[in-house]
Scaffold this motif. Structure first.
Motif, PDB file in Angstrom:
ATOM      1  N   ALA A  40     -18.558  10.448 -32.416  1.00  0.00           N
ATOM      2  CA  ALA A  40     -18.843   9.316 -32.545  1.00  0.00           C
ATOM      3  C   ALA A  40     -18.905   8.502 -31.234  1.00  0.00           C
ATOM      4  O   ALA A  40     -19.768   7.483 -30.900  1.00  0.00           O
ATOM      5  CB  ALA A  40     -17.844   8.237 -33.400  1.00  0.00           C
ATOM      6  N   ASN A  41     -17.978   8.999 -30.125  1.00  0.00           N
ATOM      7  CA  ASN A  41     -18.074   8.510 -28.915  1.00  0.00           C
ATOM      8  C   ASN A  41     -18.827   9.334 -27.995  1.00  0.00           C
ATOM      9  O   ASN A  41     -18.724   9.026 -26.789  1.00  0.00           O
ATOM     10  CB  ASN A  41     -16.554   8.502 -28.528  1.00  0.00           C
ATOM     11  CG  ASN A  41     -15.838   7.303 -29.101  1.00  0.00           C
ATOM     12  OD1 ASN A  41     -15.759   6.428 -28.402  1.00  0.00           O
ATOM     13  ND2 ASN A  41     -15.136   7.488 -30.232  1.00  0.00           N
ATOM     14  N   LYS A  42     -19.704  10.313 -28.620  1.00  0.00           N
ATOM     15  CA  LYS A  42     -20.566  10.846 -27.629  1.00  0.00           C
ATOM     16  C   LYS A  42     -19.888  11.829 -26.563  1.00  0.00           C
ATOM     17  O   LYS A  42     -20.244  12.184 -25.640  1.00  0.00           O
ATOM     18  CB  LYS A  42     -21.660  10.167 -27.144  1.00  0.00           C
ATOM     19  CG  LYS A  42     -22.529   9.283 -28.009  1.00  0.00           C
ATOM     20  CD  LYS A  42     -23.594   8.484 -27.303  1.00  0.00           C
ATOM     21  CE  LYS A  42     -24.753   8.100 -28.314  1.00  0.00           C
ATOM     22  NZ  LYS A  42     -23.868   7.444 -29.665  1.00  0.00           N
ATOM     23  N   LEU A  43     -18.501  12.494 -26.935  1.00  0.00           N
ATOM     24  CA  LEU A  43     -18.105  13.403 -26.317  1.00  0.00           C
ATOM     25  C   LEU A  43     -18.343  14.598 -26.416  1.00  0.00           C
ATOM     26  O   LEU A  43     -18.783  15.022 -27.491  1.00  0.00           O
ATOM     27  CB  LEU A  43     -16.675  13.223 -26.417  1.00  0.00           C
ATOM     28  CG  LEU A  43     -15.998  11.678 -26.100  1.00  0.00           C
ATOM     29  CD1 LEU A  43     -14.665  11.544 -26.285  1.00  0.00           C
ATOM     30  CD2 LEU A  43     -16.365  11.274 -24.607  1.00  0.00           C
ATOM     31  N   ASN A  44     -18.179  15.640 -25.374  1.00  0.00           N
ATOM     32  CA  ASN A  44     -18.631  17.067 -25.517  1.00  0.00           C
ATOM     33  C   ASN A  44     -17.608  18.105 -26.046  1.00  0.00           C
ATOM     34  O   ASN A  44     -18.008  19.019 -26.570  1.00  0.00           O
ATOM     35  CB  ASN A  44     -19.070  17.431 -23.967  1.00  0.00           C
ATOM     36  CG  ASN A  44     -20.268  16.532 -23.742  1.00  0.00           C
ATOM     37  OD1 ASN A  44     -20.666  15.850 -24.331  1.00  0.00           O
ATOM     38  ND2 ASN A  44     -20.665  16.815 -22.520  1.00  0.00           N
ATOM     39  N   PRO A  89     -16.087  14.724 -20.270  1.00  0.00           N
ATOM     40  CA  PRO A  89     -16.406  13.930 -21.586  1.00  0.00           C
ATOM     41  C   PRO A  89     -15.707  14.484 -22.630  1.00  0.00           C
ATOM     42  O   PRO A  89     -16.062  15.339 -23.510  1.00  0.00           O
ATOM     43  CB  PRO A  89     -17.922  14.001 -21.940  1.00  0.00           C
ATOM     44  CG  PRO A  89     -18.296  15.368 -20.870  1.00  0.00           C
ATOM     45  CD  PRO A  89     -17.435  15.075 -19.803  1.00  0.00           C
ATOM     46  N   LYS A  90     -14.401  14.598 -22.576  1.00  0.00           N
ATOM     47  CA  LYS A  90     -13.435  15.114 -23.263  1.00  0.00           C
ATOM     48  C   LYS A  90     -12.529  14.220 -24.357  1.00  0.00           C
ATOM     49  O   LYS A  90     -12.140  13.068 -23.858  1.00  0.00           O
ATOM     50  CB  LYS A  90     -12.188  15.602 -22.305  1.00  0.00           C
ATOM     51  CG  LYS A  90     -11.091  16.437 -23.027  1.00  0.00           C
ATOM     52  CD  LYS A  90     -10.306  17.316 -22.271  1.00  0.00           C
ATOM     53  CE  LYS A  90      -9.146  16.461 -21.265  1.00  0.00           C
ATOM     54  NZ  LYS A  90      -8.248  17.349 -20.470  1.00  0.00           N
ATOM     55  N   MET A  91     -12.597  14.730 -25.538  1.00  0.00           N
ATOM     56  CA  MET A  91     -11.669  13.976 -26.476  1.00  0.00           C
ATOM     57  C   MET A  91     -10.391  14.576 -26.525  1.00  0.00           C
ATOM     58  O   MET A  91     -10.044  15.890 -26.946  1.00  0.00           O
ATOM     59  CB  MET A  91     -12.530  14.168 -27.839  1.00  0.00           C
ATOM     60  CG  MET A  91     -11.684  13.818 -29.104  1.00  0.00           C
ATOM     61  SD  MET A  91     -11.910  11.731 -28.952  1.00  0.00           S
ATOM     62  CE  MET A  91     -10.399  11.212 -29.688  1.00  0.00           C
ATOM     63  N   ARG A  92      -9.518  13.898 -26.200  1.00  0.00           N
ATOM     64  CA  ARG A  92      -7.911  14.394 -26.255  1.00  0.00           C
ATOM     65  C   ARG A  92      -7.464  14.305 -27.650  1.00  0.00           C
ATOM     66  O   ARG A  92      -7.738  13.580 -28.348  1.00  0.00           O
ATOM     67  CB  ARG A  92      -7.093  13.723 -25.061  1.00  0.00           C
ATOM     68  CG  ARG A  92      -7.360  13.842 -23.752  1.00  0.00           C
ATOM     69  CD  ARG A  92      -6.689  12.828 -23.009  1.00  0.00           C
ATOM     70  NE  ARG A  92      -6.655  13.270 -21.763  1.00  0.00           N
ATOM     71  CZ  ARG A  92      -5.677  13.521 -20.925  1.00  0.00           C
ATOM     72  NH1 ARG A  92      -4.441  13.894 -21.326  1.00  0.00           N
ATOM     73  NH2 ARG A  92      -5.702  14.069 -19.640  1.00  0.00           N
ATOM     74  N   PHE A  93      -6.487  15.381 -28.103  1.00  0.00           N
ATOM     75  CA  PHE A  93      -5.604  15.306 -29.146  1.00  0.00           C
ATOM     76  C   PHE A  93      -4.380  15.788 -28.751  1.00  0.00           C
ATOM     77  O   PHE A  93      -4.083  16.647 -27.690  1.00  0.00           O
ATOM     78  CB  PHE A  93      -5.996  15.739 -30.412  1.00  0.00           C
ATOM     79  CG  PHE A  93      -6.070  17.390 -30.192  1.00  0.00           C
ATOM     80  CD1 PHE A  93      -4.960  18.064 -30.522  1.00  0.00           C
ATOM     81  CD2 PHE A  93      -7.198  18.175 -29.713  1.00  0.00           C
ATOM     82  CE1 PHE A  93      -5.000  19.584 -30.646  1.00  0.00           C
ATOM     83  CE2 PHE A  93      -7.199  19.772 -29.773  1.00  0.00           C
ATOM     84  CZ  PHE A  93      -6.007  20.294 -29.988  1.00  0.00           C
ATOM     85  N   ILE A 115     -10.399   6.758 -17.748  1.00  0.00           N
ATOM     86  CA  ILE A 115     -10.513   7.264 -16.547  1.00  0.00           C
ATOM     87  C   ILE A 115     -11.254   8.801 -16.281  1.00  0.00           C
ATOM     88  O   ILE A 115     -12.006   8.990 -15.491  1.00  0.00           O
ATOM     89  CB  ILE A 115      -9.245   7.272 -15.652  1.00  0.00           C
ATOM     90  CG1 ILE A 115      -8.676   5.747 -15.427  1.00  0.00           C
ATOM     91  CG2 ILE A 115      -9.237   7.837 -14.402  1.00  0.00           C
ATOM     92  CD1 ILE A 115      -7.428   5.503 -14.993  1.00  0.00           C
ATOM     93  N   GLU A 116     -10.527   9.438 -17.036  1.00  0.00           N
ATOM     94  CA  GLU A 116     -11.042  11.013 -17.077  1.00  0.00           C
ATOM     95  C   GLU A 116     -12.423  10.807 -17.428  1.00  0.00           C
ATOM     96  O   GLU A 116     -13.196  11.863 -16.878  1.00  0.00           O
ATOM     97  CB  GLU A 116     -10.212  11.661 -18.078  1.00  0.00           C
ATOM     98  CG  GLU A 116     -10.354  12.980 -18.199  1.00  0.00           C
ATOM     99  CD  GLU A 116      -9.373  13.995 -19.243  1.00  0.00           C
ATOM    100  OE1 GLU A 116      -8.749  14.736 -18.967  1.00  0.00           O
ATOM    101  OE2 GLU A 116      -9.396  13.165 -20.412  1.00  0.00           O
ATOM    102  N   ILE A 117     -13.144  10.193 -18.269  1.00  0.00           N
ATOM    103  CA  ILE A 117     -14.466  10.358 -18.745  1.00  0.00           C
ATOM    104  C   ILE A 117     -15.412   9.700 -17.739  1.00  0.00           C
ATOM    105  O   ILE A 117     -16.346  10.208 -17.486  1.00  0.00           O
ATOM    106  CB  ILE A 117     -14.321   9.674 -20.256  1.00  0.00           C
ATOM    107  CG1 ILE A 117     -13.670  10.712 -21.386  1.00  0.00           C
ATOM    108  CG2 ILE A 117     -16.035   9.656 -20.634  1.00  0.00           C
ATOM    109  CD1 ILE A 117     -13.808   9.711 -22.541  1.00  0.00           C
ATOM    110  N   ASN A 118     -14.948   8.369 -17.317  1.00  0.00           N
ATOM    111  CA  ASN A 118     -15.880   7.708 -16.633  1.00  0.00           C
ATOM    112  C   ASN A 118     -15.791   7.874 -14.913  1.00  0.00           C
ATOM    113  O   ASN A 118     -17.066   7.937 -14.579  1.00  0.00           O
ATOM    114  CB  ASN A 118     -15.841   6.074 -16.771  1.00  0.00           C
ATOM    115  CG  ASN A 118     -16.045   5.836 -18.312  1.00  0.00           C
ATOM    116  OD1 ASN A 118     -16.844   6.481 -18.934  1.00  0.00           O
ATOM    117  ND2 ASN A 118     -15.289   4.823 -18.750  1.00  0.00           N
ATOM    118  N   GLU A 119     -14.798   8.004 -14.555  1.00  0.00           N
ATOM    119  CA  GLU A 119     -14.407   8.473 -13.251  1.00  0.00           C
ATOM    120  C   GLU A 119     -14.436  10.071 -12.940  1.00  0.00           C
ATOM    121  O   GLU A 119     -14.992  10.265 -11.707  1.00  0.00           O
ATOM    122  CB  GLU A 119     -13.206   7.808 -12.700  1.00  0.00           C
ATOM    123  CG  GLU A 119     -13.003   6.089 -12.732  1.00  0.00           C
ATOM    124  CD  GLU A 119     -11.894   5.724 -12.067  1.00  0.00           C
ATOM    125  OE1 GLU A 119     -11.209   6.475 -11.391  1.00  0.00           O
ATOM    126  OE2 GLU A 119     -11.686   4.525 -12.575  1.00  0.00           O
TER     127      GLU A 119
END
Length: 372
Positions: free
Chosen positions: A114-118, A85-89, A77-81
């Motif tokens: 690998a997921n093309k996040l920024n 483009p965040k990779m959480r940890f 939801i965070e990425i698409n809506e």
């Protein structure tokens, strides 16, 4: 040499959940979570957040010794809506060895690329309704049930690895007087009469359930403009009903309706469970549930968990009505201090609520980010 291994089976995930129990075994202020609750939250068949999120869990070994852990999280939801483009940890814990932290972060970066996040950011949970933020001030205090505790060197590790601050939260300890400040009491009465407001009290959990959906709807309205907010989905609401209703003392929830019977504000407080969870040490059995039951009924400290006010009523003094209701509650139950949940540093409207009370900013926590 540091080896990173992914945890997939229940037995492996139990190792993941239990790692902090050894890391903080000598800490007087780390409050352990309930192990079964942690495992259920990581189970994609039991936690509905995985309808729109995915997570992978990793442990770090130095030889045969377990030295760290981390979770890689993607919230769709965070990425698409929201187009972030965040990779959480999250669930980051490690011994005081910068190489361990570096290896764990490298695993997160690999998945993010690998997921093309920024960028990567953490520590955070699966969504904005879970624990978030690394403690950077206030290590001498117990953490609350819904916050993480960590060693002071975590901050140093991340800054050495060229992370920068993303978001920062503050927490307050508030002393509760025997009665409300005169201005609060008077203002609460005026606002109640002016807007024909009705304060709703609850005697049992069943009476609360019809209001829960509207409470979360107000949360979405109240916090929608904050930088870290991700809209709460209905399936999450249903899950939180099941997960947290057992902890709630119904007297500690107050709702306010307007003349048309519409919910326009609410506040959720709970007796503090920190000391009880410390005694339970991760399990309800054989005696953990007794400590929690005692804390629910006999306590001099409360935790301020959530407050929501319809934007239409913000700035109109409704908070005075909420605080007067809370004051009456605390006075009747022997509560002498309240600890707030983390509030975003930018959320000045919420922080203004404590100005008329004896309060101290006693904890800070933050998330860190780094570009991929």
């Amino acid at each position: 040499m540091i080896t990173i291994k992914e945890m997939k089976t229940k037995q492996e995930l139990t190792l993941f959940v239990k790692f902090p129990f050894s890391l903080y075994d000598k800490s007087t202020n780390w409050v352990p979570p309930l192990i079964n609750d942690e495992l259920e939250s990581m189970d994609s068949e039991k936690n509905p957040v995985f309808k729109n999120a995915e997570a992978r869990f990793f442990l770090a070994y130095k030889g045969k010794k377990l030295v760290g852990r981390i979770a890689a999280i993607i919230n769709h939801i965070e990425i698409n809506e929201q187009e972030k483009p965040k990779m959480r940890f999250g669930w980051f814990d490690a011994i005081d060895d910068i190489e361990v932290t570096k290896a764990l972060i490298a695993q997160i970066e690999e998945i993010g690329k690998a997921n093309k996040l920024n960028w990567i950011e953490g520590p955070v949970g699966f969504s904005n309704m879970e624990k978030a933020g690394m403690l950077v001030e206030g290590f001498e205090y117990l953490n609350t049930m819904i916050t993480w505790y960590n060693h002071p060197y975590y901050k140093e590790h991340f800054e050495q690895l060229n992370f920068e601050k993303a978001s920062e939260w503050v927490e307050y300890k508030i002393q509760i007087p025997e009665k409300s400040p005169e201005k609060v009491e008077k203002f609460a009465r005026i606002i109640t009469e002016r807007y024909k407001l009705k304060l709703i009290h609850f005697n049992n959990s069943k009476e609360i359930l019809p209001y829960v959906d509207d409470m979360f709807g107000l949360l979405n309205k109240t916090y929608n403009d904050l930088s870290t907010f991700v809209p709460i989905q209905q399936y999450q609401i249903d899950h939180y009903k099941d997960k947290y209703i057992k902890y709630i003392n119904p007297n500690y929830i107050k709702c306010i309706e307007n003349a048309e019977g519409k919910l326009i504000a609410f506040a959720i407080t709970m007796p503090s469970f920190s000391k009880a969870l410390k005694k339970a040490n991760g399990s309800l059995w054989p005696f953990g549930f007794i400590h929690l039951l005692k804390a629910r009924k006999q306590n001099d400290t409360a935790a301020f968990y959530l407050i929501g006010i319809d934007p239409e009523y913000q700035g109109k003094g409704v908070t005075a009505v909420i605080f007067q209701a809370m004051q009456d509650l605390f006075s009747a139950n022997g509560i002498t201090q309240v600890e707030t949940n983390p509030e975003l540093e930018e959320n000045k409207a919420i922080q203004q609520l404590w100005k008329k009370y004896d309060h101290v900013l006693h904890k800070r926590r933050r998330t860190y980010k780094r570009d991929l």
